[in-house]
Scaffold this active site. Structure first.
Site, PDB file in Angstrom:
ATOM      1  N   THR A 154       0.925  -1.377   0.008  1.00 48.99           N
ATOM      2  CA  THR A 154      -0.172   0.006  -0.263  1.00 48.99           C
ATOM      3  C   THR A 154       1.037   0.834  -0.037  1.00 48.99           C
ATOM      4  O   THR A 154       1.830   1.415   0.568  1.00 48.99           O
ATOM      5  CB  THR A 154      -0.871   0.435   0.946  1.00 48.99           C
ATOM      6  OG1 THR A 154      -1.201   1.401   1.904  1.00 48.99           O
ATOM      7  CG2 THR A 154      -0.747  -0.933   2.574  1.00 48.99           C
ATOM      8  N   GLU A 157      -0.366   6.369  -3.605  1.00 50.60           N
ATOM      9  CA  GLU A 157      -1.390   6.242  -4.628  1.00 50.60           C
ATOM     10  C   GLU A 157      -2.322   5.382  -4.623  1.00 50.60           C
ATOM     11  O   GLU A 157      -2.675   5.950  -5.494  1.00 50.60           O
ATOM     12  CB  GLU A 157      -0.638   7.462  -5.446  1.00 50.60           C
ATOM     13  CG  GLU A 157       0.298   8.382  -5.507  1.00 50.60           C
ATOM     14  CD  GLU A 157       1.381   8.272  -6.047  1.00 50.60           C
ATOM     15  OE1 GLU A 157       2.156   9.673  -5.842  1.00 50.60           O
ATOM     16  OE2 GLU A 157       1.838   8.109  -6.478  1.00 50.60           O
ATOM     17  N   VAL A 159      -2.919   0.734  -4.251  1.00 54.74           N
ATOM     18  CA  VAL A 159      -2.716  -0.043  -3.072  1.00 54.74           C
ATOM     19  C   VAL A 159      -2.454  -1.781  -4.286  1.00 54.74           C
ATOM     20  O   VAL A 159      -3.714  -1.643  -5.075  1.00 54.74           O
ATOM     21  CB  VAL A 159      -3.842  -0.200  -2.421  1.00 54.74           C
ATOM     22  CG1 VAL A 159      -3.933  -1.606  -1.254  1.00 54.74           C
ATOM     23  CG2 VAL A 159      -4.451   0.702  -1.319  1.00 54.74           C
ATOM     24  N   ASP A 296      10.286   7.890 -12.593  1.00 54.21           N
ATOM     25  CA  ASP A 296      10.032   7.375 -11.587  1.00 54.21           C
ATOM     26  C   ASP A 296      11.277   5.997 -11.200  1.00 54.21           C
ATOM     27  O   ASP A 296      11.003   5.218 -10.520  1.00 54.21           O
ATOM     28  CB  ASP A 296       9.120   6.742 -10.923  1.00 54.21           C
ATOM     29  CG  ASP A 296       9.104   6.798  -9.452  1.00 54.21           C
ATOM     30  OD1 ASP A 296       9.906   7.707  -8.976  1.00 54.21           O
ATOM     31  OD2 ASP A 296       8.066   6.562  -8.714  1.00 54.21           O
TER      32      ASP A 296
HETATM   33  P1  ADP Z   1       3.768   2.802  -6.415  1.00 54.82           P
HETATM   34  O1  ADP Z   1       4.458   2.878  -6.045  1.00 54.82           O
HETATM   35  O2  ADP Z   1       2.434   3.777  -6.651  1.00 54.82           O
HETATM   36  O3  ADP Z   1       2.646   2.147  -4.785  1.00 54.82           O
HETATM   37  P2  ADP Z   1       3.847   0.672  -7.696  1.00 54.82           P
HETATM   38  O4  ADP Z   1       2.628   0.172  -9.063  1.00 54.82           O
HETATM   39  O5  ADP Z   1       5.472   0.699  -7.453  1.00 54.82           O
HETATM   40  O6  ADP Z   1       2.636   1.528  -6.420  1.00 54.82           O
HETATM   41  O7  ADP Z   1       3.631  -1.286  -6.657  1.00 54.82           O
HETATM   42  C1  ADP Z   1       4.190  -1.232  -5.896  1.00 54.82           C
HETATM   43  C2  ADP Z   1       4.242  -2.510  -4.987  1.00 54.82           C
HETATM   44  O8  ADP Z   1       3.553  -3.265  -5.073  1.00 54.82           O
HETATM   45  C3  ADP Z   1       6.041  -2.712  -6.189  1.00 54.82           C
HETATM   46  O9  ADP Z   1       6.868  -1.800  -5.621  1.00 54.82           O
HETATM   47  C4  ADP Z   1       5.315  -3.967  -6.269  1.00 54.82           C
HETATM   48  O10 ADP Z   1       6.504  -4.823  -4.964  1.00 54.82           O
HETATM   49  C5  ADP Z   1       4.356  -4.149  -6.260  1.00 54.82           C
HETATM   50  N1  ADP Z   1       3.692  -4.621  -7.645  1.00 54.82           N
HETATM   51  C6  ADP Z   1       4.022  -4.049  -8.168  1.00 54.82           C
HETATM   52  N2  ADP Z   1       2.837  -4.275  -9.035  1.00 54.82           N
HETATM   53  C7  ADP Z   1       2.688  -5.853  -9.476  1.00 54.82           C
HETATM   54  C8  ADP Z   1       3.127  -6.447  -9.821  1.00 54.82           C
HETATM   55  N3  ADP Z   1       2.643  -7.268 -11.342  1.00 54.82           N
HETATM   56  N4  ADP Z   1       3.775  -7.851 -10.164  1.00 54.82           N
HETATM   57  C9  ADP Z   1       4.040  -7.922  -8.234  1.00 54.82           C
HETATM   58  N5  ADP Z   1       3.751  -7.251  -7.605  1.00 54.82           N
HETATM   59  C10 ADP Z   1       3.903  -5.786  -7.903  1.00 54.82           C
END
Ligand code: ADP
Ligand code: MG
Length: 405
Positions: A154, A157, A159, A296
């Protein structure tokens, strides 16, 4: 087969439903679904081997992908095959008034990991509001997802949830999926306005939209960027479907365990060196083939999976001609360069060299301050160019565009 939803996962253990209406809707939908299944069984029994069959279609309560929540800001299941914001077509009715330059660049790394194994219940009930819960419920109900299991991450921006894939008529749904739910509270998005407002692909629509729609646009942007990347063969999650502010994509990881971020992964020095060259390749492809700057990029948004680096989190990615595109690229280069140098990759280029290698530009400045001055000068040229193109195109279409005032 009747799919059931683990509602405790969606509602939170012991959590009170935000509204009785929601609960009633959920129960009603579950009831309708069972009713339909029963109807199907009777239909089969009734028709048996007969060549003429009677359809009970009109009696069904739940239709595939039906969305009972109708509102004028409804967005249908977006077509994931088409990117309407293709790289070389500024919007024909581009309006004047894209503004903003030189504000602070913000980043967003304050995510709290909920734990690797995603058996955990949705801990932060506020993370997902009742409308979102209903939306997730509908995806399970429509059979696109088998179940939604728990939170992977989470952030401010969004979850991320793990889900088991179900099926769709026209698309394979992977056995394991990740759901990115963009938070509908605008607070955290405010300072990211510039990523989207100045992106000519979106700025036209931006000014007319209410906050909810703006959030959806972030999800849409992530989807289109991922599709571009996938088409270029860059390792990234595959987009399955987008529903409003919820993006369903393939899960990078296995057996409910998400792949580690590059910053947490333990790599041999050989793997680290390979990872570096892969990232270099991907940055170049992203720039030249996808016409995108990640904006980013860091070891937080790269996952290490099956001996490869996977790029994620591209909702903020912009085209290189974005007013701050090159500055964002420089920041990405700095993160990447520093990470690999610290990780002992002696081949890793410094940030300025990396910037030139990725962009194909040839900025000669030998210190960061001068380098950034040149970058800003180039951004200015880009911006003027885009502005002019916008004008030119607008002039061509002038007679078609309804005049304001
Ligand atoms: P934010 O950084 O904006 O919260 P992210 O897209 O980076 O959103 O997702 C947060 C975390 O969730 C990632 O660092 C990763 O650990 C996990 N995550 C996101 N997308 C995936 C995916 N497709 N498969 C596995 N883990 C994911
Ligand atoms: Mg991230």
């Amino acid at each position: 087969m009747i799919r059931t939803l683990d509602t405790t996962a969606l509602l939170g253990e012991g959590a009170e439903t935000a509204s009785d209406l929601l609960l009633a809707q959920m129960l009603q939908m579950e009831f309708d679904r069972e009713y339909d299944a029963q109807l199907r069984r009777e239909e089969n029994k009734f028709n048996g081997d007969s060549k003429v069959s009677i359809s009970f279609e009109n009696y069904r309560m739940v239709h595939p992908y039906e969305d009972s929540e109708s509102s004028d800001d409804e967005v249908d299941w977006q077509d994931t095959r088409h990117d309407p914001y293709g790289p070389d077509k500024p919007s024909p009715n581009a309006k004047r008034g894209f503004v903003g330059k030189g504000k602070e660049i913000t980043t967003k790394h304050d995510e709290v990991t909920c734990g690797r194994r995603n058996t955990a219940r949705m801990e932060n009930d506020q993370a997902v509001d009742s409308k979102t819960r209903l939306l997730l419920y509908k995806m399970v109900n429509a059979g696109v997802l088998e179940s939604i299991n728990g939170c992977i991450s989470t952030g401010k921006e969004s979850v991320i949830f793990h889900a088991n894939g179900g099926s769709m008529d026209d698309k394979m749904v992977p056995a394991e999926c990740a759901l990115k739910v963009f938070k509908t509270t605008l607070n955290e998005f405010k300072n990211r306005d510039k990523y989207i407002k100045d992106d000519y692909r979106f700025k036209d629509r931006f000014s007319h939209l209410n906050p909810r729609k703006i959030i959806r646009m972030w999800a849409e942007k992530e989807m289109h960027n991922l599709i571009r990347m996938q088409e270029a063969g860059i390792c990234c999650p595959e987009v399955i479907v987008l529903k409003k502010h919820v993006l369903v994509m393939s899960f990078i990881g296995q057996d409910h365990v998400a792949a580690p971020k590059l910053k947490d992964a333990i790599l041999s020095s050989e793997d680290m060196k390979r990872a570096y060259y892969q990232v270099l390749d991907m940055m170049q492809q992203l720039y030249t083939e996808c016409k995108l700057v990640h904006a980013d990029l860091s070891a937080y948004n790269m996952l290490w999976h099956m001996g490869k680096v996977w790029l994620i989190d591209v909702s903020q990615s912009v085209e290189p001609t974005h007013p701050h595109g090159l500055k964002f690229l420089f920041r990405d280069c700095k993160n990447v360069s520093q990470f690999f140098q610290k990780s002992g990759v002696s081949d890793a280029m410094g940030e300025r060299e990396l910037f030139n290698a990725v962009s194909g530009l040839n900025i000669k400045a030998d210190n960061e301050v001068d380098f950034l001055v040149e970058i800003e000068a180039l951004e200015k040229i880009n911006e003027d160019h885009v502005r002019q193109m916008g004008k030119r195109v607008q002039m061509t279409y002038e007679s078609d565009v309804p005049k304001e005032n």
